[in-house]
Write a protein that holds these residues in place. Structure first.
Motif: not given
Length: 345
Positions: A15-16, A20-25, A40-46, A189-192
């Motif tokens: 994990p970085s 928070v990272t910006k959306s890759d589009g 998984i999805g909530a981590h992507l949102v975060a 997004s914070g998941l290893e």
């Protein structure tokens, strides 16, 4: 099984440290937003990704009321508001997806694949984040023009009260190397996560460990308590040993997320408890109240995934003209428990 998977065939991606990272589009759709899909999805949102959750009305209502709180036995706390969680029960959301993460139970794979096939746009990619061995193949059969890959999810996530989703065990995701770019997004997004080119062996490794799910359900106690009881460990060892014999006939070397070869598991599980607790200390590092998702299914009177765990072992055994009596016995016990629980509900 060799034990050099982390140096030879898998690239580790951690994990970085960025919050928070910006959306890759890309637009991600979590198709089947249960506990794993929400985690998984909530981590992507975060992490700043655009995500839509295709979920049941009960899940949607709960999150619209409370938002989402992600917690873990290791101390994570991530809060998301209801406004951040784009929830829907309308399958047409799949039409706008660049990446579809299938997180339904294995028994629902075909039905979800049919929904996806009605809406999926060209070039969209599909990830199977499910238990079992053959879900990615089943999805590919219905979606032959789209890249489909497996993602192994090792940890246990259970829904709690008021929008809380709690991860009670450790581990890291593993995804097929063909989706390395998606692994980078998940990692940011914070998941290893790791990437691998031998997902079949990795999925079998997970299934070996998942053979404990029904035993935990039968025990009715938390995982740590169950694994501290040699009687339950002996049954797990017998199921794993039986499965390893079948896999050896198939020429499959399962890979487990453990610092030991899969072939050592039965012997370690049969050790006296005081020795087991020392040798398998890492295996017991989890929330003391963590339970398997199959135990939760039984408690709620829901069908379990027994046919896609122990049942998978039995099917492969029969294809070889072999028997799998230990796994067959566990299936029979779970089926009876399912009927009792469903009658009570």
């Amino acid at each position: 099984m060799n034990n050099n998977m982390t140096t030879e065939r898998i690239k580790t991606e951690r994990p970085s440290s960025s919050a928070v990272t910006k959306s890759d589009g890309q637009h991600w759709v979590i198709a089947g937003a249960g506990a794993i899909g929400i985690w998984i999805g909530a981590h992507l949102v975060a992490g700043g990704q655009k995500v839509t959750f295709l979920a049941r009305p009960k899940v949607i209502s709960n999150i619209q009321q409370h938002g989402v709180l992600l917690t873990s036995w290791a101390g994570e706390e991530t809060q998301l508001s209801a406004l951040q969680m784009q929830m829907t029960e309308d399958e047409s959301c799949l039409a706008d997806a660049d990446v579809i993460v299938v997180a339904v139970k294995s028994k629902d794979t075909f039905a979800m694949a049919e929904q996806i096939s009605r809406h999926i746009k060209p070039h969209a990619r599909v990830i199977s984040a499910q238990n079992g061995i053959n879900n990615a193949s089943a999805l590919s059969n219905i979606l032959p023009d789209h890249p489909v890959a497996s993602m192994m999810v090792p940890y246990n996530v259970l829904p709690m009260d008021a929008g809380r989703y709690h991860c009670g065990t450790q581990g890291h995701l593993v995804i097929d190397r063909i989706f390395t770019d998606l692994a980078k997004v998940i990692r940011s997004s914070g998941l290893e996560i790791q990437t691998a080119d031998d997902m079949h062996e990795i999925l079998w490794g997970k299934l070996l460990l998942n053979l404990n799910n029904p035993l935990n359900a039968l025990s009715g106690v938390p995982l740590v308590e169950e694994l501290s009881d040699k009687r339950w460990r002996k049954q797990l060892a017998d199921c794993i040993d039986e499965t390893l014999t079948i896999l050896d006939e198939l020429g499959i070397q399962p890979k487990v997320q453990a610092p030991i070869p899969a072939s050592w598991l039965p012997a370690i599980l049969k050790l006296p408890t005081f020795i087991f607790k020392r040798v398998a200390k890492k295996m017991l590092q989890m929330d003391p109240l963590a339970r398997s998702s199959m135990q939760e299914d039984i408690m709620l009177g829901r069908p379990t995934e027994i046919d896609y765990i122990n049942g998978e072992v039995v099917r492969y055994a029969r294809s070889l003209g072999m028997n799998a009596p230990f796994n067959e016995m566990v299936i029979s016990q779970i089926k009876r428990l399912e009927q009792t629980a469903q009658s009570a509900c």
